[in-house]
Design a protein around this motif. Structure first.
Motif, PDB file in Angstrom:
ATOM      1  N   UNK A  62       0.723  -1.168  -0.609  1.00 38.42           N
ATOM      2  CA  UNK A  62       0.231   0.070   0.505  1.00 38.42           C
ATOM      3  C   UNK A  62       0.940   1.041   0.369  1.00 38.42           C
ATOM      4  N   UNK A  63       2.113   1.339   0.233  1.00 45.88           N
ATOM      5  CA  UNK A  63       3.756   2.761  -0.215  1.00 45.88           C
ATOM      6  C   UNK A  63       2.768   3.096  -1.047  1.00 45.88           C
ATOM      7  N   UNK A  64       1.809   3.242  -2.507  1.00 48.38           N
ATOM      8  CA  UNK A  64       2.301   3.402  -2.779  1.00 48.38           C
ATOM      9  C   UNK A  64       0.211   4.191  -3.698  1.00 48.38           C
ATOM     10  N   UNK A  65      -0.305   3.704  -2.295  1.00 44.33           N
ATOM     11  CA  UNK A  65      -2.108   4.149  -2.740  1.00 44.33           C
ATOM     12  C   UNK A  65      -2.783   5.297  -2.066  1.00 44.33           C
ATOM     13  N   UNK A  66      -3.292   5.575  -2.782  1.00 41.37           N
ATOM     14  CA  UNK A  66      -3.668   6.611  -2.622  1.00 41.37           C
ATOM     15  C   UNK A  66      -4.562   6.599  -1.299  1.00 41.37           C
ATOM     16  N   UNK A  67      -5.226   5.620  -0.973  1.00 41.61           N
ATOM     17  CA  UNK A  67      -6.380   5.397   0.423  1.00 41.61           C
ATOM     18  C   UNK A  67      -5.760   4.827   0.933  1.00 41.61           C
ATOM     19  N   UNK A  68      -4.956   5.037   1.883  1.00 43.62           N
ATOM     20  CA  UNK A  68      -3.746   4.500   2.401  1.00 43.62           C
ATOM     21  C   UNK A  68      -3.785   3.609   3.671  1.00 43.62           C
ATOM     22  N   UNK A  69      -4.838   3.813   4.253  1.00 45.62           N
ATOM     23  CA  UNK A  69      -5.610   3.275   5.474  1.00 45.62           C
ATOM     24  C   UNK A  69      -6.756   2.577   4.898  1.00 45.62           C
ATOM     25  N   UNK A  70      -7.384   2.409   3.802  1.00 43.53           N
ATOM     26  CA  UNK A  70      -8.927   1.640   3.625  1.00 43.53           C
ATOM     27  C   UNK A  70      -7.254   0.613   2.834  1.00 43.53           C
ATOM     28  N   UNK A  71      -6.524   0.897   1.507  1.00 45.73           N
ATOM     29  CA  UNK A  71      -5.988  -0.158   1.108  1.00 45.73           C
ATOM     30  C   UNK A  71      -5.361  -1.295   2.249  1.00 45.73           C
ATOM     31  N   UNK A  72      -4.789  -0.814   3.964  1.00 44.50           N
ATOM     32  CA  UNK A  72      -3.952  -1.538   4.397  1.00 44.50           C
ATOM     33  C   UNK A  72      -4.518  -2.319   5.429  1.00 44.50           C
ATOM     34  N   UNK A  73      -6.948  -1.408   5.699  1.00 48.24           N
ATOM     35  CA  UNK A  73      -7.462  -2.448   5.949  1.00 48.24           C
ATOM     36  C   UNK A  73      -7.862  -4.124   4.745  1.00 48.24           C
ATOM     37  N   UNK A  74      -8.277  -3.618   3.751  1.00 46.82           N
ATOM     38  CA  UNK A  74      -8.272  -4.778   3.091  1.00 46.82           C
ATOM     39  C   UNK A  74      -7.060  -5.847   2.951  1.00 46.82           C
ATOM     40  N   UNK A  75      -6.025  -4.917   2.298  1.00 45.22           N
ATOM     41  CA  UNK A  75      -5.116  -6.149   2.247  1.00 45.22           C
ATOM     42  C   UNK A  75      -4.190  -6.793   3.807  1.00 45.22           C
ATOM     43  N   UNK A  76      -5.242  -6.127   4.450  1.00 48.39           N
ATOM     44  CA  UNK A  76      -4.338  -7.408   5.859  1.00 48.39           C
ATOM     45  C   UNK A  76      -6.077  -7.970   6.406  1.00 48.39           C
ATOM     46  N   UNK A  77      -6.821  -7.728   5.239  1.00 43.50           N
ATOM     47  CA  UNK A  77      -8.151  -9.054   6.197  1.00 43.50           C
ATOM     48  C   UNK A  77      -8.026  -9.843   4.820  1.00 43.50           C
ATOM     49  N   UNK A  78      -7.604  -9.768   3.718  1.00 44.43           N
ATOM     50  CA  UNK A  78      -6.659 -10.648   2.556  1.00 44.43           C
ATOM     51  C   UNK A  78      -6.293 -11.341   3.059  1.00 44.43           C
ATOM     52  N   UNK A  79      -4.615 -11.011   3.759  1.00 42.57           N
ATOM     53  CA  UNK A  79      -3.532 -10.911   3.479  1.00 42.57           C
ATOM     54  C   UNK A  79      -3.583 -12.676   4.770  1.00 42.57           C
ATOM     55  N   UNK A  80      -4.714 -11.675   5.739  1.00 44.91           N
ATOM     56  CA  UNK A  80      -4.715 -13.114   6.941  1.00 44.91           C
ATOM     57  C   UNK A  80      -5.400 -14.206   6.158  1.00 44.91           C
ATOM     58  N   UNK A  81      -6.437 -13.712   5.297  1.00 45.03           N
ATOM     59  CA  UNK A  81      -7.226 -14.787   4.879  1.00 45.03           C
ATOM     60  C   UNK A  81      -6.419 -15.766   3.903  1.00 45.03           C
ATOM     61  N   UNK A  82      -5.561 -15.035   2.774  1.00 39.97           N
ATOM     62  CA  UNK A  82      -4.740 -16.022   1.921  1.00 39.97           C
ATOM     63  C   UNK A  82      -3.552 -16.445   2.351  1.00 39.97           C
ATOM     64  N   UNK A  83      -2.629 -15.916   3.202  1.00 37.66           N
ATOM     65  CA  UNK A  83      -1.384 -15.917   4.103  1.00 37.66           C
ATOM     66  C   UNK A  83      -0.497 -15.471   3.218  1.00 37.66           C
TER      67      UNK A  83
END
Length: 63
Positions: A13-34
Protein backbone atom coordinates in the motif's frame (compact mmCIF):
# COMPACT_ATOMS: atom_id res chain seq x y z
CA UNK A 1 6.23 -19.77 7.72
CA UNK A 2 3.88 -17.10 8.99
CA UNK A 3 3.61 -14.05 6.77
CA UNK A 4 4.03 -10.60 8.36
CA UNK A 5 0.81 -9.03 7.09
CA UNK A 6 1.55 -5.58 8.51
CA UNK A 7 4.92 -5.45 6.81
CA UNK A 8 3.67 -6.90 3.52
CA UNK A 9 0.65 -4.60 3.43
CA UNK A 10 2.73 -1.52 4.25
CA UNK A 11 4.81 -2.41 1.21
CA UNK A 12 1.80 -3.21 -0.96
CA UNK A 13 0.00 0.00 0.00
CA UNK A 14 3.03 2.30 0.01
CA UNK A 15 1.82 4.15 -3.11
CA UNK A 16 -1.92 3.88 -2.51
CA UNK A 17 -3.89 7.12 -2.38
CA UNK A 18 -6.37 5.72 0.15
CA UNK A 19 -3.61 4.34 2.36
CA UNK A 20 -5.72 3.45 5.42
CA UNK A 21 -8.35 1.70 3.34
CA UNK A 22 -5.68 -0.15 1.38
CA UNK A 23 -4.08 -1.36 4.60
CA UNK A 24 -7.43 -2.47 6.01
CA UNK A 25 -8.39 -4.59 3.01
CA UNK A 26 -4.89 -5.85 2.39
CA UNK A 27 -4.81 -6.98 6.02
CA UNK A 28 -8.10 -8.87 5.68
CA UNK A 29 -6.92 -10.52 2.47
CA UNK A 30 -3.48 -11.34 3.85
CA UNK A 31 -4.93 -13.04 6.92
CA UNK A 32 -7.26 -15.06 4.74
CA UNK A 33 -4.80 -15.94 1.97
CA UNK A 34 -1.41 -15.83 3.76
CA UNK A 35 -0.07 -14.11 0.68
CA UNK A 36 0.35 -10.55 -0.59
CA UNK A 37 1.43 -10.06 -4.22
CA UNK A 38 4.85 -8.46 -4.82
CA UNK A 39 5.10 -4.81 -5.80
CA UNK A 40 2.55 -2.09 -5.13
CA UNK A 41 0.00 -3.22 -7.73
CA UNK A 42 -0.72 -6.13 -10.05
CA UNK A 43 1.32 -9.36 -9.90
CA UNK A 44 -1.80 -11.10 -8.64
CA UNK A 45 -0.94 -14.35 -10.42
CA UNK A 46 1.46 -14.94 -7.51
CA UNK A 47 -1.47 -15.00 -5.05
CA UNK A 48 -4.56 -16.48 -6.71
CA UNK A 49 -6.48 -16.47 -3.42
CA UNK A 50 -5.76 -12.76 -2.95
CA UNK A 51 -6.67 -12.01 -6.56
CA UNK A 52 -9.96 -13.90 -6.45
CA UNK A 53 -11.50 -12.53 -3.25
CA UNK A 54 -14.54 -10.41 -4.11
CA UNK A 55 -16.31 -7.64 -2.24
CA UNK A 56 -20.09 -7.48 -1.81
CA UNK A 57 -20.42 -5.75 -5.19
CA UNK A 58 -18.45 -8.45 -6.98
CA UNK A 59 -15.35 -6.34 -7.48
CA UNK A 60 -11.83 -7.05 -6.30
CA UNK A 61 -11.63 -6.94 -2.53
CA UNK A 62 -7.86 -6.93 -2.23
CA UNK A 63 -5.68 -3.97 -3.19
Amino acid sequence: AQIDCDKECNRRCSKASAHDRCLKYCGICCKKCHCVPPGTAGNEDVCPCYANLKNSKGGHKCP
